[in-house]
Motif scaffolding. Sequence first.
Motif, PDB file in Angstrom:
ATOM      1  N   LEU A   5       0.925  -1.291  -0.026  1.00  0.00           N
ATOM      2  CA  LEU A   5       0.167   0.062  -0.112  1.00  0.00           C
ATOM      3  C   LEU A   5       0.842   1.379  -0.108  1.00  0.00           C
ATOM      4  CD1 LEU A   5      -2.749  -1.110   2.500  1.00  0.00           C
ATOM      5  CD2 LEU A   5      -3.065  -1.051   0.150  1.00  0.00           C
ATOM      6  N   LYS A  19       0.356   4.093  -2.720  1.00  0.00           N
ATOM      7  CA  LYS A  19      -0.913   4.757  -3.041  1.00  0.00           C
ATOM      8  C   LYS A  19      -0.971   6.047  -2.152  1.00  0.00           C
ATOM      9  CE  LYS A  19      -2.231   0.447  -4.453  1.00  0.00           C
ATOM     10  NZ  LYS A  19      -0.929  -0.026  -4.975  1.00  0.00           N
ATOM     11  N   VAL A  22      -6.039   3.585  -1.702  1.00  0.00           N
ATOM     12  CA  VAL A  22      -5.536   2.666  -0.733  1.00  0.00           C
ATOM     13  C   VAL A  22      -7.260   1.970  -0.595  1.00  0.00           C
ATOM     14  CG1 VAL A  22      -5.532   2.004   1.662  1.00  0.00           C
ATOM     15  CG2 VAL A  22      -4.001   3.804   0.809  1.00  0.00           C
ATOM     16  N   SER A  75      -7.548  -0.491  -3.518  1.00  0.00           N
ATOM     17  CA  SER A  75      -6.803  -1.516  -3.402  1.00  0.00           C
ATOM     18  C   SER A  75      -7.024  -2.894  -2.535  1.00  0.00           C
ATOM     19  CB  SER A  75      -5.376  -1.032  -3.520  1.00  0.00           C
ATOM     20  OG  SER A  75      -5.125  -0.628  -2.124  1.00  0.00           O
TER      21      SER A  75
END
Length: 182
Positions: free
Chosen positions: A168, A171, A177, A180
């Motif tokens: 992450l 991002k 975030v 995803s």
Amino acid sequence: MRFTLGLLLSIALACGGLPPPSQPEPQPEPAALTGFPDHPDTPFVVMEDVGDLVTGDDWLAGAVRGPFGTRDDCLLAIYNDSAKNDFYAALQCGDAEWRSGPLAEWSSFELEELLMKDVNGDGYAEAVVMASWMTGIGPDGSIPFLYTSVLTWTGEEMQRLEALEQTLEDKPTVTAVKASLP
């Protein structure tokens, strides 16, 4: 004109007076808060709910109530330990309490979003802490960047899912975030 208004007023008073002023319609009670205004799916937690979980000079950054790991009703609070100037997670499920290690080792923190969601596919909710950080070091030290911490419950303690956190890192926004996450 003056005579006509006066005459009408006299007639109205002679016939029983003027009608009472209209009363405003009773307004319904506002609905109970069930989530943060920008995030209605996040259970609303007020400082009084946190109780002894965050006390003294510690600064509460945010809190959320919901399932965590194998526990159904937990309160997760993100706070700053003022003595160490680090940010931690404190978890309370029933009468039991646990605390995490530092969420990160940078100098400044602002909570962007906190949610409890199964993000690793094990069927249990993890805590996802999205925050803006600053390193405080070098020429870019005052430029905030998003970092997401993910905490899981092992049955005995909270642990960070560092491999998931690394996926992450690139991002740049809360929206990216969340998009995803499974």
